[in-house]
Design a protein around this motif. Structure first.
Motif, PDB file in Angstrom:
ATOM      1  N   PRO A 118      91.614  13.205  -0.537  1.00  0.00           N
ATOM      2  CA  PRO A 118      91.380  14.440   0.221  1.00  0.00           C
ATOM      3  C   PRO A 118      90.751  15.552  -0.610  1.00  0.00           C
ATOM      4  O   PRO A 118      90.044  16.402  -0.076  1.00  0.00           O
ATOM      5  N   ASN A 119      91.001  15.542  -1.937  1.00  0.00           N
ATOM      6  CA  ASN A 119      90.501  16.637  -2.772  1.00  0.00           C
ATOM      7  C   ASN A 119      88.998  16.544  -3.037  1.00  0.00           C
ATOM      8  O   ASN A 119      88.436  17.440  -3.682  1.00  0.00           O
ATOM      9  N   ILE A 120      88.334  15.485  -2.556  1.00  0.00           N
ATOM     10  CA  ILE A 120      86.888  15.396  -2.778  1.00  0.00           C
ATOM     11  C   ILE A 120      86.163  16.557  -2.076  1.00  0.00           C
ATOM     12  O   ILE A 120      85.162  17.057  -2.576  1.00  0.00           O
ATOM     13  N   VAL A 121      86.684  16.997  -0.953  1.00  0.00           N
ATOM     14  CA  VAL A 121      86.042  18.137  -0.265  1.00  0.00           C
ATOM     15  C   VAL A 121      86.069  19.376  -1.172  1.00  0.00           C
ATOM     16  O   VAL A 121      85.094  20.148  -1.217  1.00  0.00           O
ATOM     17  N   ILE A 122      87.135  19.537  -1.939  1.00  0.00           N
ATOM     18  CA  ILE A 122      87.173  20.647  -2.907  1.00  0.00           C
ATOM     19  C   ILE A 122      86.080  20.446  -3.949  1.00  0.00           C
ATOM     20  O   ILE A 122      85.339  21.378  -4.299  1.00  0.00           O
ATOM     21  N   GLY A 123      85.970  19.209  -4.447  1.00  0.00           N
ATOM     22  CA  GLY A 123      84.932  18.895  -5.439  1.00  0.00           C
ATOM     23  C   GLY A 123      83.547  19.209  -4.914  1.00  0.00           C
ATOM     24  O   GLY A 123      82.720  19.795  -5.623  1.00  0.00           O
ATOM     25  N   GLU A 124      83.278  18.858  -3.655  1.00  0.00           N
ATOM     26  CA  GLU A 124      81.953  19.116  -3.074  1.00  0.00           C
ATOM     27  C   GLU A 124      81.661  20.617  -2.985  1.00  0.00           C
ATOM     28  O   GLU A 124      80.548  21.057  -3.269  1.00  0.00           O
ATOM     29  N   ILE A 125      82.657  21.392  -2.598  1.00  0.00           N
ATOM     30  CA  ILE A 125      82.457  22.854  -2.506  1.00  0.00           C
ATOM     31  C   ILE A 125      82.258  23.433  -3.912  1.00  0.00           C
ATOM     32  O   ILE A 125      81.418  24.309  -4.127  1.00  0.00           O
ATOM     33  N   CYS A 126      83.002  22.916  -4.891  1.00  0.00           N
ATOM     34  CA  CYS A 126      82.861  23.390  -6.274  1.00  0.00           C
ATOM     35  C   CYS A 126      81.483  23.069  -6.832  1.00  0.00           C
ATOM     36  O   CYS A 126      80.860  23.901  -7.494  1.00  0.00           O
ATOM     37  N   ILE A 127      80.993  21.849  -6.555  1.00  0.00           N
ATOM     38  CA  ILE A 127      79.675  21.450  -7.070  1.00  0.00           C
ATOM     39  C   ILE A 127      78.595  22.356  -6.464  1.00  0.00           C
ATOM     40  O   ILE A 127      77.719  22.870  -7.165  1.00  0.00           O
ATOM     41  N   ARG A 128      78.669  22.570  -5.178  1.00  0.00           N
ATOM     42  CA  ARG A 128      77.670  23.383  -4.488  1.00  0.00           C
ATOM     43  C   ARG A 128      77.604  24.807  -5.049  1.00  0.00           C
ATOM     44  O   ARG A 128      76.533  25.393  -5.207  1.00  0.00           O
ATOM     45  N   ASN A 129      78.793  25.378  -5.335  1.00  0.00           N
ATOM     46  CA  ASN A 129      78.862  26.806  -5.667  1.00  0.00           C
ATOM     47  C   ASN A 129      79.156  27.099  -7.130  1.00  0.00           C
ATOM     48  O   ASN A 129      79.284  28.248  -7.519  1.00  0.00           O
ATOM     49  N   ASP A 130      79.304  26.039  -7.945  1.00  0.00           N
ATOM     50  CA  ASP A 130      79.695  26.203  -9.344  1.00  0.00           C
ATOM     51  C   ASP A 130      81.023  26.961  -9.470  1.00  0.00           C
ATOM     52  O   ASP A 130      81.170  27.863 -10.287  1.00  0.00           O
ATOM     53  N   PHE A 131      81.988  26.564  -8.643  1.00  0.00           N
ATOM     54  CA  PHE A 131      83.350  27.112  -8.759  1.00  0.00           C
ATOM     55  C   PHE A 131      84.147  26.191  -9.689  1.00  0.00           C
ATOM     56  O   PHE A 131      84.193  24.985  -9.475  1.00  0.00           O
TER      57      PHE A 131
END
Lengths: 205, 384
Positions: A118-131
């Motif tokens: 489930p945490n892959i969605v967090i990874g995708e948002i982090c990659i997109r925004n450099d969070f």
């Protein structure tokens, strides 16, 4: 001294409609989930080829984050490590797990397997925004605004984070719902106090 | 609540723990086997899970773990119940107290149920981690809503950090933190499809490392802010970060894990010089170990003795952070850092001090690190 944080933006997507800060921005009723998600992507004129590779949970959460952050979010005032994500859902990655395990009968697909968390969605948002800050994915049978609020306040009030996206992103077959909240320490003209009650009000269908 | 109250950092003590693995049913049994250099990783011939044989650490197929033969509990839940039950024994922690929270950590929980039947809506409820958590909470009489973490391979470390924070915030006084994962065709086929599995017992940080082994197990740690435990080891600090680089490959630089390491030291009011040894994630994949070595060097910890326990247990996924921390607590108590089974020659570009044979230590503090899919990193510090 009271430490107060503020919901400076919110985005909910469910029942074929997209809301930002309580205002409906897009509607496409009747489409199946993959078609609906694609129509949201196209309507908001997003351009991110990785979107097409994502599973439905990542697409849903990623789209909500794009819409949430569009406009008034001033990313430049934060370091990457000062921005975090606290998300939850009830079905973990089961939507994609079913698809992955169907693939195993033929030949196991690594590109589906990677989305069986489930945490892959967090990874995708982090990659997109450099969070790059603190993050966690919790499983809850229903949205627990008190718990999420407490987690986010801990991180903001101890200066572990300066801003945090929190909320819910859940997909299982044709059922889906996301509600994301951008929480910052300063209020703006649209903000409401960051509280469990205010999250629940926005979360309610 | 006042700002000053919120900043309070009460001590968080380790009250008791349990490791349930193919090596043993208690922490002491496990540490005993490890001191004898016994590994649970073996070649497995299980055509029902995988047609080619594979190396993994698995329980015997007839083990039931708990006395009840009630069919309501799955293997995943039985592991958790057995581990929690053993950790609670004689601990003085009251699970029925509304100041006690249950925290469950797992990557895939009951996913193996998908393997035996076609998906149908009732199956969704049975697979949901919240259903397992509810059953376990009822078994022990917990009164508060359980917390469930599913954050890939850092789940166990994140569960401990979350527990520490919930206690620091004053909302709870005790935390029962348990993690488990079961290896089935679902998980095995995925790692096979990634070509991530080693065809032998894995070799963390070694020049010839060629992939990981999977492992089954459960770990439980009990934390409390009650001053009656003040002579116990404490969990002192923790931090989580994200690579923001790739969903299935680690950071090229290790900067993000290094950030989590430095933040966890800062949270613990310690500096790199205080750390006596490191329990690394050390999965023995080429990229993980390389990234981890870079992160450790960037944090000024390259000369600190470091081990990986993956050669003994394989990668126990959502339990790994717990099991490896609990074994390291034994190392701290007994003054003995365990070796990294499978390691002979350093195979990472930033040399780190990999422990190859048992090492007596006078360490007062150790660091535990973990990283996983989704770009997640976590670090936690324990000490006397």
């Amino acid at each position: 001294m009271l430490l107060e944080n503020y919901i400076t933006s919110s985005c909910t997507i469910e029942y074929g409609a997209v809301f930002k800060d309580g205002e409906q921005l897009f509607e496409n009723k009747g489409a199946g989930l993959p078609d609906f998600l694609l129509s949201v992507y196209q309507h908001f004129q997003l351009n991110y080829p990785k979107f097409y590779k994502m599973d439905n949970l990542s697409k849903l959460g990623w789209l909500a984050a794009e819409i949430l952050l569009k406009g008034n979010f001033k990313k430049d005032q934060y370091q990457p490590e000062e921005i975090g994500l606290i998300l939850a859902n009830s079905n973990s990655s089961l939507d994609n797990d079913i698809k992955y395990f169907d693939s195993v009968k033929d030949i196991a697909s690594p590109s589906l397997f990677v989305y069986t968390l489930p945490n892959i969605v967090i990874g995708e948002i982090c990659i997109r925004n450099d969070f790059k800050g603190e993050h966690a994915f919790f499983i809850q049978d229903t949205f627990d605004a008190d718990f999420i609020g407490q987690q986010v306040n801990y991180l903001l009030n101890r200066n572990i984070l300066k801003t945090c996206i929190c909320g819910w992103a859940d997909v299982l077959q044709q059922d889906y719902k996301t509600a994301l909240f951008l929480v910052e320490k300063q209020k703006n003209e649209n903000s409401v106090l960051f509280s469990a009650g205010n999250m629940d009000n926005i979360f309610k269908p | 609540m006042s700002g000053i109250d919120k900043m309070r950092k009460p001590d968080v003590f380790v009250v008791a723990d349990n490791v349930l693995s193919p090596l043993g049913k208690t922490t002491a049994e496990n540490f005993g086997k490890l001191k004898e250099n016994v590994s649970a990783v073996k070649q497995q011939h299980l055509p029902a899970i995988s047609s080619p044989p594979f190396y993994a650490s698995l329980f015997g197929k007839d083990e039931i773990f708990i006395k009840t033969d009630a069919p309501v509990y799955t293997k995943f839940e039985r592991l958790l119940i057995a581990s929690i039950e053993n950790a609670l024994q004689g601990s003085g922690i009251d699970t029925k107290d509304n100041k006690t929270v249950l925290i469950i950590s797992s990557t895939k929980g009951n996913i193996s149920l998908l393997e035996n039947e076609q998906y149908h809506p009732e199956l969704k409820k049975r697979i949901a981690l919240s259903s397992s958590a509810k059953l376990i909470a009822e078994y022990f009489g917990f009164t508060r809503r359980p917390v469930i973490i599913s954050n890939a391979c850092v789940s166990g470390v994140v569960a401990m950090i979350s527990g520490m924070r919930l206690l620091r915030s004053g909302q709870y006084e005790n935390a029962v933190i348990a993690g488990a994962d079961v290896i089935s065709a679902f998980i095995l086929s995925g790692f096979q499809s990634f070509q991530a599995l080693s065809p032998q017992v894995c070799r963390p940080f070694d020049k010839l490392r060629n992939g990981l082994n999977l492992g089954e197990g459960a770990g439980t740690i009990l934390l409390s802010t009650d001053e009656k435990y003040r002579k116990n080891i404490k969990v002192l600090g923790g931090s989580v970060s994200n690579d923001a680089n790739h969903i299935s490959g680690p950071s090229r630089t290790g900067q993000e894990l290094s950030y989590a390491i430095r933040q966890s030291l800062h949270d613990a009011d310690l500096s790199s010089g205080d750390i006596g040894f490191i329990s690394a994630h050390g999965t023995a994949t080429v990229y993980n170990d390389e990234m981890e070595a870079r992160a450790i060097a960037l944090s000024g910890l390259q000369s600190v003795p470091l081990n990986s326990l993956k050669g003994y247990y394989g990668h126990t996924l959502g339990a790994a952070g717990l099991i490896e921390s609990i074994i390291s607590l034994q190392s701290l108590k007994h003054g003995l850092v365990l070796p990294t089974l499978g390691f002979t020659e350093c195979g990472v570009t930033k040399p780190v001090n990999v422990v190859a044979s048992p090492l007596p230590t006078k360490a007062n503090y150790f660091l535990k690190t973990a990283s996983g899919f989704g770009g997640c990193n976590a670090a936690v510090v324990f000490g006397k």
